[in-house]
Motif scaffolding. Structure first.
Motif, mmCIF file in Angstrom:
data_model
loop_
_atom_site.group_PDB
_atom_site.id
_atom_site.type_symbol
_atom_site.label_atom_id
_atom_site.label_comp_id
_atom_site.label_asym_id
_atom_site.label_seq_id
_atom_site.Cartn_x
_atom_site.Cartn_y
_atom_site.Cartn_z
ATOM 1 N N THR A 54 113.481 13.576 -9.787
ATOM 2 C CA THR A 54 113.946 12.494 -10.666
ATOM 3 C C THR A 54 113.281 11.169 -10.314
ATOM 4 O O THR A 54 112.768 10.474 -11.195
ATOM 5 N N ASP A 104 119.819 16.855 -3.909
ATOM 6 C CA ASP A 104 118.593 16.474 -4.598
ATOM 7 C C ASP A 104 118.165 15.066 -4.202
ATOM 8 O O ASP A 104 116.967 14.781 -4.065
ATOM 9 N N LYS A 151 111.227 14.668 -20.300
ATOM 10 C CA LYS A 151 112.497 14.639 -19.569
ATOM 11 C C LYS A 151 113.672 15.127 -20.402
ATOM 12 O O LYS A 151 114.679 15.579 -19.854
ATOM 13 N N GLY A 160 116.194 17.312 -11.030
ATOM 14 C CA GLY A 160 116.551 17.568 -9.639
ATOM 15 C C GLY A 160 115.872 16.607 -8.691
ATOM 16 O O GLY A 160 115.863 15.389 -8.905
ATOM 17 N N LYS A 217 116.224 18.094 -19.575
ATOM 18 C CA LYS A 217 115.840 18.755 -18.328
ATOM 19 C C LYS A 217 116.581 18.153 -17.148
ATOM 20 O O LYS A 217 116.812 16.948 -17.080
ATOM 21 N N ASP A 218 116.920 19.022 -16.221
ATOM 22 C CA ASP A 218 117.430 18.593 -14.922
ATOM 23 C C ASP A 218 116.229 18.496 -13.992
ATOM 24 O O ASP A 218 115.679 19.507 -13.562
ATOM 25 N N ARG A 235 112.719 23.501 -5.614
ATOM 26 C CA ARG A 235 113.930 22.683 -5.691
ATOM 27 C C ARG A 235 114.457 22.306 -4.310
ATOM 28 O O ARG A 235 114.914 21.184 -4.099
#
Length: 1005
Positions: free
Chosen positions: A968, A488, A959, A965, A962-963, A929
């Protein structure tokens, strides 16, 4: 700090205050046992590990001369350091033991691949292998590798692959037993556990049979499709960068594990199958109607450059001047639209061979357009894969900007064949070495050579330099050299900092050293590290060496200040007397109150700045005066000619080669503004754009009074240059977006409508792509789009009339003539007319546009419609459109980001897009992603114009739980941007609105 950290700190403080250290019994025992183990281990290693000669020691820096033997060089690791699993040593054998220490998922250098023999058989139709095998592929890979450190575990990367059979042998054919394998999902590892130990210095062969998935995503080896008539045609294609080769085969999936690839693909015999190497022969398959294509081995290359495409394609081809076979592939019905990319690709392949002084190392270069692709294109060696919009061009349908886009992307990807493929970054923290250089080469060098009339060196200022200034002024920016580890984090840095800032500092360095020195250094760098990996310092060393007999520049010392710290300086220039100026520097931040992330550098946000300057009397823009500004030093600028008048203006950063902003005292700003009014052509095009961009941005943070910046636009009725207009529209766009729900928008609209009127009337609606200069075509589109945006009624009427005529022609097209024959809108004006035809119309116009989007097979035309459809003024239509964008039967997944971002730029759609993103976050994550920058782009753009406390609170709350990924960093930057927008509304909105009220013509005029 956390509670745990607080308790530890408190305990240490108590120990120090009491004058002693207290240990529990357990701690004493643990220390004793640990010490004994360490002593024993060291003793065993000293006694039992084989001695290494000096030639076998792995070094942390590359040698000065190319190596002809291989011990492998171990690169310096970025922070945080790699923590490998604990090892126990018996003789010369090493066993990996479990560890509770954190590990960042990087491979060790115990095993080094030499080559891969790869076989693939993709199943795209039910009849290929049965419905249960459809959208899968059979794979076989034989990996030849060397053992550098004895071990009984083989670790490879693997994702979404089902292993079947695997065997291991040495090069003498002796089998080595594998007891089984284990998966480590966190790091996408597969560990093959051996019953005996591999010997250091020996070569081995690992054979694996496996089953993979042709997923609908846009990474690894994936499936795509297009419609040919009523038939759906399926294809399989790849996108391996940055960490997706592991979805196509078990491999050492890191850029410095270079190896040779020998590929063969079994496929339907009516399909085309391409790979990196030239196909050498085809053999009949045991399956009727199938064939096996084999390809020449590649040079040593990284796994992320591996590529294969299987499907129904057609091609145009040519031979370059140096006898390289160049083929451009597409869907059969679009093959004639590859002619321009074939021509410019051939031109640039030969030119880059001459520029780099290195022949292209493969027998052929394929370029192919596929329907679904996450990036703009991918530089796979010998098989560059493009999104269709970036390779196909039809002069009857597409605009001049589409043509330039094709030229830029083809140039960018071909430059990668040398900078990125021949020499590759050791790890992704030096990604900018690949992307920054290719971005610099694409326009300033490549397209400028192929299409000199396009003035790409002028365009660079607005395309790359000024565009990246904005994100790089954030405290949440990052250096071009940035530590990364997790996939990521890698995807996060495929952004404008790596690309456009990397290009900008290359351009700056070329200007400092001179073209001859710069080119010589680059050539030496490529020759020294060809088919190997390199770090940023390797480039600096090569450039310093090239400069040593001409100048005395320590390139590393200079450039470390530009690559190891984020941001850039503003140079403050103040007059001391009639001929002397003082210049000082400081870190420019768009939001100084937010502070900066200082973890990257201890250089103090000071730079080595190469100042170029001239003055009003006898100005010299080709060989200006110059001086170095060192960190923490105030520099005095004195015109060498000594003929400066005490009322002259003074100009710094000639043609904006330097990556910095310039701020003057009020008198000098006023003199420069007066010069623009009196005769703007005295100043180079780039500097006219620079003055406007610098002043507007400095005013935004309160360093320049807004009236000073806005006064620079008073001359714009006289301006005909495209680049200064681009800079002006960019500067005004921020105010426009902040004012979209503010009373100041009215006077701004009247002012801009007046300023663009002369350009609008001069260029008009008559577009002649065959005869009009390239930048005149760009400027006409700007003039009409700006006039329509600010509600010039003649412009809106013209757009509506053309749109209505198109609808009428379509309704009367009983003979089914091709669309380009019934469309009355010039290709250069389609974006404007489509958009404002939709905006000024209603549901009928929108439905017409939606139907045209569905019917067209031209990818660039589809993008124009996708953007135009977001101009609807009906909230319910925009909401439905967002639903359409996540239906892959209606909108390709690669294009869903275009829809939501375009809707968010419509002030009516701003909150609709934000609500939709929050409600469908998981879907967007699934789409993007693994896409470099895709998810971050959506977050950044959808929130870009938020300027209220309520909007800020919503984004902050989003936020939680939550991820994010790869989004960010973009999320953190979005928070910072919103804070700066809120601050601007408080400090500047009223002042700016009042200036426009005074400067704009009265209502009704």
């Amino acid at each position: 700090m956390t509670k745990q950290e607080f308790n530890i700190e408190s305990a240490e403080k108590e120990d120090k205050e009491s004058g002693g250290i207290f240990l529990t019994t357990f701690q004493l025992v643990f220390i004793g046992v640990t010490a004994a183990c360490v002593i024993t281990a060291v003793g065993c290693m000293c006694a039992l590990l084989p001695d290494r000669s000096c030639d076998e020691v792995r070094v942390t820096e590359p040698p000065e001369e190319p190596m002809t033997t291989t011990p492998r060089m171990t690169p310096e690791r970025t922070e945080p350091p790699v923590t490998e699993p604990r090892r126990t040593t018996e003789g010369d054998m090493t066993t990996i033991a479990p560890t509770e220490e954190p590990w960042n998922g990087r491979l060790s250098y115990d095993l080094i691949p030499d080559s891969y023999d790869l076989y693939l058989r993709p199943y795209l139709y039910p009849e290929d292998g049965g419905e249960d095998k459809r959208f899968t592929f059979d794979g076989r890979v034989t990996i030849h590798f060397r053992c550098d450190v004895a071990t009984n575990v083989i670790t490879l990367h693997l994702l979404d692959i089902e292993l079947d059979i695997y065997t291991l042998s040495d090069t003498d054919g002796n089998d080595i037993s594998i007891s089984g394998h284990t998966l480590e999902a966190k790091y996408e590892f597969v560990h093959f556990n051996l019953d005996s130990y591999l010997e250091a210095g020996k070569d081995y062969v690992l054979y694996i049979e496996y089953l993979g998935q042709l997923r609908a995503g846009l990474s690894g080896f994936y499936r795509s499709s297009y419609q040919q008539g009523n038939e759906t045609r399926w294809l399989a294609t790849t996108q391996m960068q940055a960490t997706s080769a592991r979805q196509a085969l078990p491999c050492f999936d890191e850029p410095d594990f270079k190896a040779v690839f020998r590929t063969e693909i079994e496929h339907r015999d009516d399909m085309v199958a391409l790979s990196n190497g030239m196909e050498t022969r085809t053999n009949e398959s045991e399956i009727e109607g199938w064939t096996i294509s084999r390809y020449l081995p590649t040079p040593k290359m990284s796994t992320y450059l591996l590529a294969f495409v299987v499907g129904y394609f057609d091609k145009l081809e040519t031979w370059t001047d140096n006898d390289i076979l160049l083929r451009v592939w597409s869907r059969p019905e679009a093959v004639n639209n590859t002619q321009y990319s074939l021509e410019i690709g051939s031109n640039l392949t030969t030119y880059f061979e001459e520029y780099f002084n290195i022949s292209f190392p493969l027998e052929k270069q394929d370029m192919i357009a596929v329907p679904d692709f996450s990036a703009g294109a991918m530089e796979n060696w010998g098989l560059i894969i493009y999104r269709e919009t970036n390779l196909l061009y039809d002069s009857a349908v597409n605009s001049a900007s589409n043509k330039q886009r094709v030229a830029e992307v083809v140039s960018h990807e071909l430059a990668h064949m040398w900078f990125g493929n021949l020499v590759t970054c050791e790890w992704w923290d030096d990604l900018w070495l690949n992307e920054g250089f290719a971005t610099y080469m694409e326009g300033t060098i490549g397209v400028n050579h192929a299409e000199p009339s396009w003035l790409m060196r002028e365009q660079f200022v607005t395309i790359d330099l000024q565009s990246v200034f904005e994100p790089d002024a954030l405290g949440t920016s990052h250096p071009v050299q940035v530590p990364v580890n997790h996939p990521d984090e890698i995807n996060e840095i495929f952004d404008s900092i790596s690309y456009s800032k990397g290009a900008s500092i290359n351009r700056m360095l070329n200007n400092i050293l001179g073209e001859d020195v710069y080119t010589s250094g680059v050539n030496n760098y490529l020759q020294t590290h060809r088919e190997d990996n390199a770090k940023t310092d390797d480039l600096w060393n090569a450039l310093t060496e090239a400069d040593k007999n001409i100048g005395d520049n320590d390139v590393k010392k200079i450039m470390d200040t530009w690559t190891l710290q984020m941001g850039y300086p503003v140079v403050n220039v103040r007059r001391l007397n009639e001929t002397h100026f003082n210049a000082s520097q400081e870190h420019f931040l768009i939001n100084p109150e937010a502070g900066v992330d200082d973890r990257y550098t201890d250089l103090g946000y000071q730079w080595y700045v190469y100042l170029t300057y001239t003055q009003e009397t006898d100005p010299n823009f080709e060989e200006p005066d110059n001086i170095w500004m060192e960190p923490y030093m105030t520099t005095t600028l004195v015109p060498v000619s000594n003929n400066m008048s005490d009322d002259d203006w003074f100009l710094v950063n000639i043609k904006q080669y330097g990556y910095y902003r310039v701020n003057y005292d009020n008198d000098n700003w006023a003199r420069l503004s007066q010069q623009l009014t009196n005769d703007h052509k005295v100043l180079p095009t780039e500097n006219r754009a620079q003055l406007i961009n610098d002043a507007f941005t400095l005013a935004r943070v309160g360093r320049v009074d807004y009236p000073i910046a806005l006064n620079l636009t008073l001359y714009m009725e006289q301006e005909e240059g495209y680049v200064p207009w681009e800079a002006t529209l960019g500067g005004i766009s921020y105010i426009r977006d902040m004012f979209s729900r503010y009373y100041g928008y009215g006077p701004l609209e009247r002012y801009m409508r007046e300023k663009v009127q002369a350009l609008y009337e001069s260029l008009g609606w008559i577009d002649d792509p065959d005869n009009d200069p390239h930048l005149d075509q760009f400027n006409r589109e700007n003039a009409i789009a700006t006039s329509c945006r600010y509600r010039n009624q003649d412009c809106l009427d013209q757009a509506s009339t053309l749109f209505s005529q198109y609808m009428t022609n379509d309704a009367n097209n009983v003979d089914n003539e091709p669309d380009y024959m019934i469309n009355p809108i010039s290709p250069n004006l389609k974006s404007v007319v489509y958009s404002y035809g939709i905006q000024e119309g209603g549901q009928v116009e929108w439905e017409f546009g939606w139907r045209k989007y569905q019917e067209t097979t031209d990818s660039s035309e589809k993008v124009k419609w996708l953007v135009a459809l977001s101009y609807s003024q009906a909230p319910w239509i925009l909401s439905r459109y967002l639903d359409y964008s996540l239906d892959t039967d209606l909108v390709r997944s690669q294009d869903s980001s275009t829809v939501i971002v375009s809707v968010s730029r419509n002030y009516i759609g701003r909150s609709i897009a934000w609500d939709y993103l929050r409600s469908n976050w998981d879907t967007y994550v699934d789409y993007y992603r693994t896409s470099p920058s895709g998810l971050g782009y959506i977050v950044t753009e959808v929130t870009e114009d938020f300027n209220t406390q309520l909007e800020l609170e919503e984004v902050v709350a989003f936020k939680e739980g939550k991820d994010l990924g790869p989004a960010t960093r973009a999320y953190d930057q979005a928070i910072e941007v919103i804070n700066t927008n809120i601050a601007w509304m408080k400090s500047s909105a009223t002042i700016v609105a009042e200036w426009f009220e005074d400067a704009a013509p009265p209502i009704g005029e």
